[in-house]
Design a protein around this motif. Sequence first.
Motif, PDB file in Angstrom:
ATOM      1  N   LYS A 189       6.647   3.566  -9.945  1.00 58.06           N
ATOM      2  CA  LYS A 189       5.822   4.136  -8.864  1.00 58.06           C
ATOM      3  C   LYS A 189       6.465   4.079  -7.486  1.00 58.06           C
ATOM      4  O   LYS A 189       5.956   4.707  -6.545  1.00 58.06           O
ATOM      5  CB  LYS A 189       4.442   3.468  -8.806  1.00 58.06           C
ATOM      6  CG  LYS A 189       3.564   3.745 -10.008  1.00 58.06           C
ATOM      7  CD  LYS A 189       2.168   3.165  -9.778  1.00 58.06           C
ATOM      8  CE  LYS A 189       1.265   3.458 -10.962  1.00 58.06           C
ATOM      9  NZ  LYS A 189      -0.098   2.915 -10.739  1.00 58.06           N
ATOM     10  N   ALA A 190       7.502   3.272  -7.302  1.00 54.94           N
ATOM     11  CA  ALA A 190       8.185   3.254  -6.007  1.00 54.94           C
ATOM     12  C   ALA A 190       8.967   4.568  -5.868  1.00 54.94           C
ATOM     13  O   ALA A 190       9.348   5.169  -6.874  1.00 54.94           O
ATOM     14  CB  ALA A 190       9.124   2.057  -5.928  1.00 54.94           C
ATOM     15  N   PRO A 191       9.221   5.042  -4.658  1.00 58.25           N
ATOM     16  CA  PRO A 191       8.941   4.393  -3.357  1.00 58.25           C
ATOM     17  C   PRO A 191       7.571   4.722  -2.765  1.00 58.25           C
ATOM     18  O   PRO A 191       7.256   4.258  -1.687  1.00 58.25           O
ATOM     19  CB  PRO A 191      10.056   4.949  -2.475  1.00 58.25           C
ATOM     20  CG  PRO A 191      10.310   6.306  -3.013  1.00 58.25           C
ATOM     21  CD  PRO A 191      10.078   6.222  -4.504  1.00 58.25           C
ATOM     22  N   TYR A 217       7.360  -3.944  -3.822  1.00 59.24           N
ATOM     23  CA  TYR A 217       6.043  -3.635  -3.272  1.00 59.24           C
ATOM     24  C   TYR A 217       4.913  -4.261  -4.094  1.00 59.24           C
ATOM     25  O   TYR A 217       3.816  -4.497  -3.585  1.00 59.24           O
ATOM     26  CB  TYR A 217       5.840  -2.112  -3.197  1.00 59.24           C
ATOM     27  CG  TYR A 217       5.457  -1.484  -4.519  1.00 59.24           C
ATOM     28  CD1 TYR A 217       4.124  -1.357  -4.910  1.00 59.24           C
ATOM     29  CD2 TYR A 217       6.430  -1.033  -5.404  1.00 59.24           C
ATOM     30  CE1 TYR A 217       3.773  -0.793  -6.130  1.00 59.24           C
ATOM     31  CE2 TYR A 217       6.093  -0.473  -6.624  1.00 59.24           C
ATOM     32  CZ  TYR A 217       4.761  -0.349  -6.984  1.00 59.24           C
ATOM     33  OH  TYR A 217       4.419   0.205  -8.202  1.00 59.24           O
ATOM     34  N   ASN A 218       5.189  -4.550  -5.395  1.00 56.31           N
ATOM     35  CA  ASN A 218       4.149  -5.103  -6.265  1.00 56.31           C
ATOM     36  C   ASN A 218       4.241  -6.621  -6.414  1.00 56.31           C
ATOM     37  O   ASN A 218       3.701  -7.199  -7.352  1.00 56.31           O
ATOM     38  CB  ASN A 218       4.208  -4.444  -7.645  1.00 56.31           C
ATOM     39  CG  ASN A 218       5.589  -4.572  -8.286  1.00 56.31           C
ATOM     40  OD1 ASN A 218       6.498  -5.181  -7.715  1.00 56.31           O
ATOM     41  ND2 ASN A 218       5.750  -4.010  -9.478  1.00 56.31           N
ATOM     42  N   ASN A 219       4.923  -7.281  -5.488  1.00 54.10           N
ATOM     43  CA  ASN A 219       4.991  -8.738  -5.512  1.00 54.10           C
ATOM     44  C   ASN A 219       3.573  -9.316  -5.467  1.00 54.10           C
ATOM     45  O   ASN A 219       2.746  -8.907  -4.661  1.00 54.10           O
ATOM     46  CB  ASN A 219       5.798  -9.238  -4.304  1.00 54.10           C
ATOM     47  CG  ASN A 219       5.986 -10.748  -4.303  1.00 54.10           C
ATOM     48  OD1 ASN A 219       5.055 -11.489  -4.030  1.00 54.10           O
ATOM     49  ND2 ASN A 219       7.191 -11.193  -4.600  1.00 54.10           N
ATOM     50  N   GLU A 220       3.281 -10.269  -6.327  1.00 54.82           N
ATOM     51  CA  GLU A 220       1.926 -10.805  -6.469  1.00 54.82           C
ATOM     52  C   GLU A 220       1.383 -11.383  -5.168  1.00 54.82           C
ATOM     53  O   GLU A 220       0.181 -11.323  -4.892  1.00 54.82           O
ATOM     54  CB  GLU A 220       1.900 -11.886  -7.557  1.00 54.82           C
ATOM     55  CG  GLU A 220       2.116 -11.333  -8.969  1.00 54.82           C
ATOM     56  CD  GLU A 220       2.003 -12.419 -10.017  1.00 54.82           C
ATOM     57  OE1 GLU A 220       1.796 -13.593  -9.630  1.00 54.82           O
ATOM     58  OE2 GLU A 220       2.128 -12.100 -11.209  1.00 54.82           O
ATOM     59  N   ARG A 221       2.239 -11.952  -4.346  1.00 64.47           N
ATOM     60  CA  ARG A 221       1.775 -12.582  -3.109  1.00 64.47           C
ATOM     61  C   ARG A 221       1.354 -11.559  -2.053  1.00 64.47           C
ATOM     62  O   ARG A 221       0.695 -11.907  -1.063  1.00 64.47           O
ATOM     63  CB  ARG A 221       2.852 -13.508  -2.556  1.00 64.47           C
ATOM     64  CG  ARG A 221       3.021 -14.767  -3.419  1.00 64.47           C
ATOM     65  CD  ARG A 221       4.273 -15.527  -3.080  1.00 64.47           C
ATOM     66  NE  ARG A 221       4.271 -16.021  -1.716  1.00 64.47           N
ATOM     67  CZ  ARG A 221       5.290 -16.715  -1.186  1.00 64.47           C
ATOM     68  NH1 ARG A 221       6.364 -16.983  -1.925  1.00 64.47           N
ATOM     69  NH2 ARG A 221       5.228 -17.133   0.049  1.00 64.47           N
ATOM     70  N   LEU A 222       1.735 -10.297  -2.249  1.00 64.87           N
ATOM     71  CA  LEU A 222       1.333  -9.255  -1.314  1.00 64.87           C
ATOM     72  C   LEU A 222      -0.024  -8.667  -1.678  1.00 64.87           C
ATOM     73  O   LEU A 222      -0.654  -7.996  -0.866  1.00 64.87           O
ATOM     74  CB  LEU A 222       2.366  -8.126  -1.285  1.00 64.87           C
ATOM     75  CG  LEU A 222       3.796  -8.484  -0.873  1.00 64.87           C
ATOM     76  CD1 LEU A 222       4.663  -7.241  -0.919  1.00 64.87           C
ATOM     77  CD2 LEU A 222       3.817  -9.097   0.519  1.00 64.87           C
ATOM     78  N   VAL A 247       0.552   6.428   2.186  1.00 60.84           N
ATOM     79  CA  VAL A 247       1.320   6.498   3.441  1.00 60.84           C
ATOM     80  C   VAL A 247       0.371   6.594   4.633  1.00 60.84           C
ATOM     81  O   VAL A 247       0.556   5.905   5.650  1.00 60.84           O
ATOM     82  CB  VAL A 247       2.283   7.704   3.429  1.00 60.84           C
ATOM     83  CG1 VAL A 247       3.030   7.801   4.755  1.00 60.84           C
ATOM     84  CG2 VAL A 247       3.273   7.584   2.278  1.00 60.84           C
ATOM     85  N   VAL A 248      -0.661   7.434   4.504  1.00 54.91           N
ATOM     86  CA  VAL A 248      -1.639   7.590   5.582  1.00 54.91           C
ATOM     87  C   VAL A 248      -2.337   6.263   5.870  1.00 54.91           C
ATOM     88  O   VAL A 248      -2.590   5.910   7.032  1.00 54.91           O
ATOM     89  CB  VAL A 248      -2.678   8.673   5.207  1.00 54.91           C
ATOM     90  CG1 VAL A 248      -3.832   8.679   6.206  1.00 54.91           C
ATOM     91  CG2 VAL A 248      -2.014  10.045   5.163  1.00 54.91           C
ATOM     92  N   SER A 249      -2.636   5.501   4.823  1.00 49.93           N
ATOM     93  CA  SER A 249      -3.318   4.220   4.982  1.00 49.93           C
ATOM     94  C   SER A 249      -2.489   3.220   5.776  1.00 49.93           C
ATOM     95  O   SER A 249      -3.031   2.306   6.405  1.00 49.93           O
ATOM     96  CB  SER A 249      -3.645   3.625   3.607  1.00 49.93           C
ATOM     97  OG  SER A 249      -4.518   4.458   2.883  1.00 49.93           O
ATOM     98  N   THR A 256       0.810  -1.225   0.000  1.00 54.33           N
ATOM     99  CA  THR A 256       0.000   0.000   0.000  1.00 54.33           C
ATOM    100  C   THR A 256       0.841   1.271   0.000  1.00 54.33           C
ATOM    101  O   THR A 256       0.587   2.193  -0.769  1.00 54.33           O
ATOM    102  CB  THR A 256      -0.927   0.022   1.236  1.00 54.33           C
ATOM    103  OG1 THR A 256      -1.744  -1.147   1.239  1.00 54.33           O
ATOM    104  CG2 THR A 256      -1.808   1.261   1.234  1.00 54.33           C
ATOM    105  N   GLY A 257       1.833   1.317   0.876  1.00 53.31           N
ATOM    106  CA  GLY A 257       2.610   2.553   1.036  1.00 53.31           C
ATOM    107  C   GLY A 257       3.928   2.582   0.315  1.00 53.31           C
ATOM    108  O   GLY A 257       4.563   3.637   0.217  1.00 53.31           O
TER     109      GLY A 257
END
Length: 583
Positions: free
Chosen positions: A256-258, A325-330, A266-268, A104-105
């Motif tokens: 799109k990272a970081p 951050y975009n790993n499918e398992r996440l 970030v708030v989420s 998410t963040g």
Amino acid sequence: MAEKEINFVTSKEVSSSNDIYIESNNQPTASELKGFAKFKDGFRQARVEDLGIDPNISDSEKIAILTANSPLSRSLKNRHLQMIAIGGSIGTGLFVGSGTNLNTGGPAGLLIAYCLIGTMIYCTVQSLGELAVTFPVSGAFVTYNSRFIDPSWGFAMAWNYAMQWLIVLPLELVAASLTVKYWDSKTNSAVYVTAFYILIVSINFFGVRGYGEAEFVFSLIKVLAIIGFIILGIVLICGGGPVGGYLGAKYWYIEKAPFPNGFKGVVSVFVGAAFAFVGTELCGLAAAESANPRKSLPKACKQVFWRITLFYVICLTLIGMLVPYNNERLLGASSVDATASPFVIAIQNGGIKGLPSVMNFVIMIAVLSVGNSSVFGSSRTLAALAATNQAPKILGYIDKRGRPLAGIVLQMIIGLLCYLAASPKEEEIFTWLLALSGLSSLFTWGSINFSLIRFRRALAVKGRDTGELAFTSQPGIYGAYWGLGLNIAIICLQFWIAVWPLGKSPKAVVFFKNFLTVPVILSFYLGHKIYTKNWKFFIRAKDIDVDTGRREMDLDLVRQEVAEEKAYIASLPFYMRVYHFWC
């Protein structure tokens, strides 16, 4: 508030194996009983001696007296409190929930959220340490709210905290059974749920010593695993793993990272990060059951800084460099799905065989540790509520071995909700259960800091100062304001996210799943105001009692000891002074 009806008996205190027995003169003493008779006698209700409570004193004064004289066993040792402080709250919030937060963040949003929450937690635990060393009462911080802020707010916060832990147990039991699916996906989850349920029941019926020893072992395993992961993570990032190849900050530069979802992302993460620190305050709750809180609790509070720095900040920095951050398992992973743990994913991506199973075992231990803590937290809070006539009297039943039996039994009954795991509506049911306590910790932490602010204000108004305190918060009153302010800010930001969720259109269902805690707390608060007809919104500083409940009432002696201790530390070499400050 209705006056507490107390039946006192003539009593004497017999200490045996660090357990506290308070027995009637008409009954055999603990030393006269043997075998099964002694075991059975340990379940009899303990009786506090006549306190001679003046019926005309205020509710907050009654609460202070009753909770200061609770017959809870004081058998937690220094090593128990140290390990509870270092690793007690490390659970799914770090090992599993950090994966969803990373998604998410992003790696930077993850670090920012956890670091900010970490500073708030450090200030909160220091505030709690000052209060708990001064007033090591049963129920700890849940009674400070009634004493220093307002009885109605104290009532709401106590039930808020009790509900939080009551709900956590079934959630953690289901999470523990899910971790086993990593090895055995065929056996019905109910089998493992039953095994874990029996284990936690057994631990807590050994009393606070059982809880302390279990948490010592659980926390030691978690700490060793995290230290091992940090070393392994550095090796993998530098290209030393079987797969090879230097990683560095590679995943910080992908698309799109970081910050994949910007400021809103970030708030989420803030609430998810706060969930990872739930239970940090348990060292304060345990203060009333420690042999010497004046010596052990300050050290335990200082250990929190190291846990935040070493275990959270360093670990999550490494996670952001090892797992994209975009790993499918996440994607779409739940907070209890151990297969989506970024720790497990990082090890698997590194091509290391065997270790993912070890890490999964550690996650299972972490989940059981939080479940074990939930029984401790809820039963002590319920006992404190019952002692002040804010809950059914039966919940105040504490046996001769210092176990709040009724609270433990209630927790174990609610723990049976874990069998809803077999229901096709399991996910929906547990989502709503979690919603009841989603923001609970933020209100608890904010209230701890506000309690310290009010306590310091009361001291100043009475012409007294912190020189009479055996331990003072290192960030002091400014740290309390920072902790309170940050909690309020996060709750307000969570309202924004609840109304306008990330990537979704506004919906009432989504709002209540993210913000249900607030109307529940307001219901308790307003309900207590209406019932007691007490429409004062706070206790004036000049009316706050700053003496009842202290274990050390000779303030001149305390001042002298504190001055001598400061002089001794000032005489030490610089490196020893630094050690004393942080350790």
